[in-house]
Every structure is written in structure tokens, then in C-alpha cells.
Scaffold this active site. Sequence first.
Site, PDB file in Angstrom:
ATOM      1  N   GLY A   1       0.906  -1.207   0.029  1.00 24.70           N
ATOM      2  CA  GLY A   1      -0.024  -0.011   0.048  1.00 24.70           C
ATOM      3  C   GLY A   1       1.060   1.176   0.140  1.00 24.70           C
ATOM      4  N   SER A   2       0.235   2.296   0.391  1.00 22.78           N
ATOM      5  CA  SER A   2       0.928   3.677   0.359  1.00 22.78           C
ATOM      6  C   SER A   2       2.036   3.644   1.419  1.00 22.78           C
ATOM      7  CB  SER A   2      -0.034   4.788   0.784  1.00 22.78           C
ATOM      8  OG  SER A   2      -0.405   4.796   2.103  1.00 22.78           O
TER       9      SER A   2
ATOM     10  N   VAL B   1       0.723   4.812   5.057  1.00 20.49           N
ATOM     11  CA  VAL B   1       0.155   3.683   5.988  1.00 20.49           C
ATOM     12  C   VAL B   1       1.262   2.693   6.153  1.00 20.49           C
ATOM     13  CG1 VAL B   1      -1.609   2.028   5.855  1.00 20.49           C
ATOM     14  CG2 VAL B   1      -2.129   4.187   4.763  1.00 20.49           C
ATOM     15  N   GLY B   2       1.992   2.153   5.122  1.00 18.70           N
ATOM     16  CA  GLY B   2       3.395   1.487   5.507  1.00 18.70           C
ATOM     17  C   GLY B   2       4.103   2.014   6.834  1.00 18.70           C
TER      18      GLY B   2
ATOM     19  N   GLU C   1       5.668  -3.329   0.924  1.00 17.84           N
ATOM     20  CA  GLU C   1       5.770  -3.252  -0.492  1.00 17.84           C
ATOM     21  C   GLU C   1       4.840  -2.039  -0.599  1.00 17.84           C
ATOM     22  OE1 GLU C   1       7.522  -4.600  -2.397  1.00 17.84           O
ATOM     23  OE2 GLU C   1       7.797  -6.626  -1.870  1.00 17.84           O
TER      24      GLU C   1
END
Length: 523
Positions: A250-251, A254-255, A272
Site C-alpha cells: 500500500g501507500s 500507511v506503511g 511493498e
Amino acid sequence: MAVLVSQKRVQSILQKLGLSDVNPGACIGPDEWIEDPNGEKLISYNPTTNEPIASVITATAATYDRVVEAAAEAFLEWRMVPAPKRGQMIRDFGDALREYKEPLGELVTLEVGKIRAEGLGEVQEMIDICDFAVGLSRQLYGLTMASERPRHRMYEQWHPLGPIGIITAFNFPVAVWSWNSAIAAVAGDTMIWKPSPLAPLTAVAVQHIANRVLADHGYKGVFNLVIGSNEEVGERMINDHRLPLISFTGSIRVGRHVAQTVAQRLGRTILELGGNNAVIVTPSADMDLVVRAVLFAAVGTAGQRCTTLRRLIVHKSVVDTLLPRLIDAYKQVRIGDPMDDNTLMGPLITPKAVENMMAAIETAKAIGGEVLYGGKARPDIGPNFVEPTIIKMPEQLPLVCEETFAPILYVMEYETLEEAIALNNGVPQGLSSAIFTNDLREAETFLSPEGSDCGIANVNIGTSGAEIGGAFGGEKDTGGGREAGSDAWKAYMRRQTVTINYSRELPLAQGIKFGDFSDTDDA
């Protein structure tokens, strides 16, 4: 002309995959779907028309706990199944995917807007990773090391890790799950999948296929599904001590939160995250290759790949040769119904994605960027359609260093290879990169320690379209995780060092002496 999607075709796809108008959003195995009585209806919309396709009932915290408990219980049995036997089940899963490749690929197209060829290609990735994992099931090796102590044997072995959490994004709604799940399964792990709320139907369809294979082998709780909100499910997953590993796609924003949260409980992550990928075009480059590679890398999936080409770094001596050819190629891109085999670019995923793209284009123009092609929304085709866009930038300004998840290609010029590599590396992300050159020294410099700082570095091919045989992932803000290929399987297992003493002595390492405690006879 606006795109019209046949409801008859939609219903045919759903029926082939066992989907209904309303579907349970959680599952722990064959015939064990859970329809949460307190769950909400999550509607999946077709981004081509913004019309509803079908819906799922989301899971609440209580259902999430039930799914994790089932996965944890199943792990106790699954971890003791010999790895080659686990591989046999994944082999059968790959065969089942072959059987359902067409309808599942078309559902990917229907739900996230990928052109049909890419939808089918995504299912092929699932099949390929299953084949890879089957071979891997007989290669979960450990090394034997020489012990410094006489008559001692020392080696390492790898054991299953436990139930793992897999959180996936909309742009690869099934492939990324398979990259994790196929390898995790042969490694002896069970798993809980939280798919993107923008692509719940593909997840339900895959679970149906997995259930069929699980039933044939007499297992349950290996592949588990829980569709729910970030608050009810996502936060619980990343805080859950029962899940030793969280794989998140994801982004970057958020990561970071996922990494910090899981690290606080000393768990593991595979991250990722974003990409801001570049291609360097040198004076010796084959321009035919460049145009074809750039077109797919920048326009494929409507620019919604983490490996999408976003920055084109061209030597000043060839920029005037390349750009007219590239613009002519862009003019030939057919935008429209992704189900039509003649279409090369479908829609963006949501109206918000269109807004973000248009805002980035306006910002680029305001800071000196020149739109060479495209730059407009196409509501005449459908609500989420845009033109692929080429913007020439005076330099690598902060906007260019950001990732806009859309088909915007920024073009910049360079004079020396050192300058080009500095531009390639001069962004926070570090996923994919490429150079087009016929000069051996340029290619080797790009691949050397002073070259690209990305997890993927290519020569004379584009930035996207990675094969599952190579470990996929990147550096810096991309997260540092690796999936598929190479020795990525080790992330799903725990390493154990073993030492066996087959002598009658007890020597200590490093020659340490700790007294003489020989047995004495007190009789």
C-alpha cells in the site's frame, strides 16, 4: 463515446466464480463462510462506469477473532505436514487457477479497471508463483557449518513461522496475495487475508477456488479471508501478537504506521510501498526499444502500478529525437472499455484518483512544466477516464519526487551519466529503475554500487513487468521488503541453529574453561 458494460456478461462472470449479489466477507475453509450479523454491506463498483457490481458483508472484530483463532488452530496441524505434501496442494491450487483463469482475470478487469490482457496476466502470475512454490517445497534448505568443538555437528534448519497477515492493495487484487500465500503455505504457515475494500469480489472468488482445493486435500483454515474496515480489521491485524508476520502492500504513509505498530510488538513485516521509477535514455539507446518500453511502463494499468514509469531522464542529444516518436505512440493509445481486447488503457480506480491526477498536472504547469501530450479528464468515455500525459519539466522539482498514482510521465534532460544516476536516485522511493544503452560501461556503471539505488535495476527493458523468479521489492521509502523469487521464503519461516554433541566430553566454545565437575561416587 461512453462505455456500456453488459449486465449479462457481468452476471456470467460472477456465476462462473460462485459469486452472488451479496456475499459473506469472511471464511475459514470449505463450507465455512461467515456472514457477520453486525457487518455492513460493502459495495464493489466498476470503475469503468461507477455502477455497482455486487457486495460483501464486512467482518467485525468478533468475526476477525474467530478467523484468527481458526488459522492458529489449523497451523498446529499444517506445520507438521511435510513440505512436499504442502507443495502438492499448491500444485493443485495452481491447476484450479488455470481452470478459472478467464473468468477470474475478467473479474479483475471488471472490479479494478485493468485491461483484459492485464487481468488475465495477473492470474497467470498466480499460476506462475504456484509453480515456483511447488519446486520450492523440496528446497527449504538449511546450511551445515563446521563446529570448532570436536565430535560436534552444527547446522541450521527452518521451521514454519505461524499464522500470518496479508494486506493487499487494489491495483494487484489477487497476484500480490498469491506471492505471499503460495510461499507461506509451502513454508507451513496459515494466513489471514485482508484485501482492499476497492476489490473485495476478487478476494471472495479466490477464496472459493482455494476452498475447493482445501476440501480435496481434507484441510481447512490454511487460507482464510476477512474483509473489513481498517478500524475493525486492519488495526487488529497489525496489533495482533498471534500474527508474527504482516505483509503489507500500500501507500508509504500507511506503511510507516504498519511498520511502527508491528515493530512495537517485535513482529516482522514485509512492506511493498510506493515507487517513483525512472528510465535513463542514453545517446546509444535503441529508440525503437525505448518507445515500446516506455509506453507500457508508463501507460499500462493506467499508471496504477507501483513499478509504473513516472520519470524519463533523457540525454540532451537525443531528447528531440525521442519525444516526437513518444508523443506519436501516445496518440495511438486506445482508451476505453477494458474488456475490449483493442483497448490499451482503462479507467483510474475512483473519481478521487482523477482529481489527484488533474491537481498534479495543474501544479506541474504552475511551476514551469510543459504538457506535451494529454493532461485532460475524459468524462465522455466514463467517469474515471483520463488521457495519459507527458510533461516536460525544467528540473526534478518536489512535485516530481512525489508519487501520483496515475499515468503522468515527467521528462527531464541530462548531460552526464553521473547526473542521470543522481536524478534516478534523488527521490525518496527506491523500487524499480532502468537504463537504455548499448554502451557496456554505462550499463555496468548503472548496475554498480555507484549506480541505481533501487531494488530492481534493468538494462534495455522497462521498469514494470517483473517476473516471479526474481525477488520483488525496493529500498528507502519503498519499504525494503521482498516477495517471490530468490530466498524470499525465509521471511515466512523461523531460523533455528542446532548443535549436536556426539562425544563423551563437554567442551565449551571459544575454549572457555569452567571448572571440572566430574561425577563423584558418594556411596
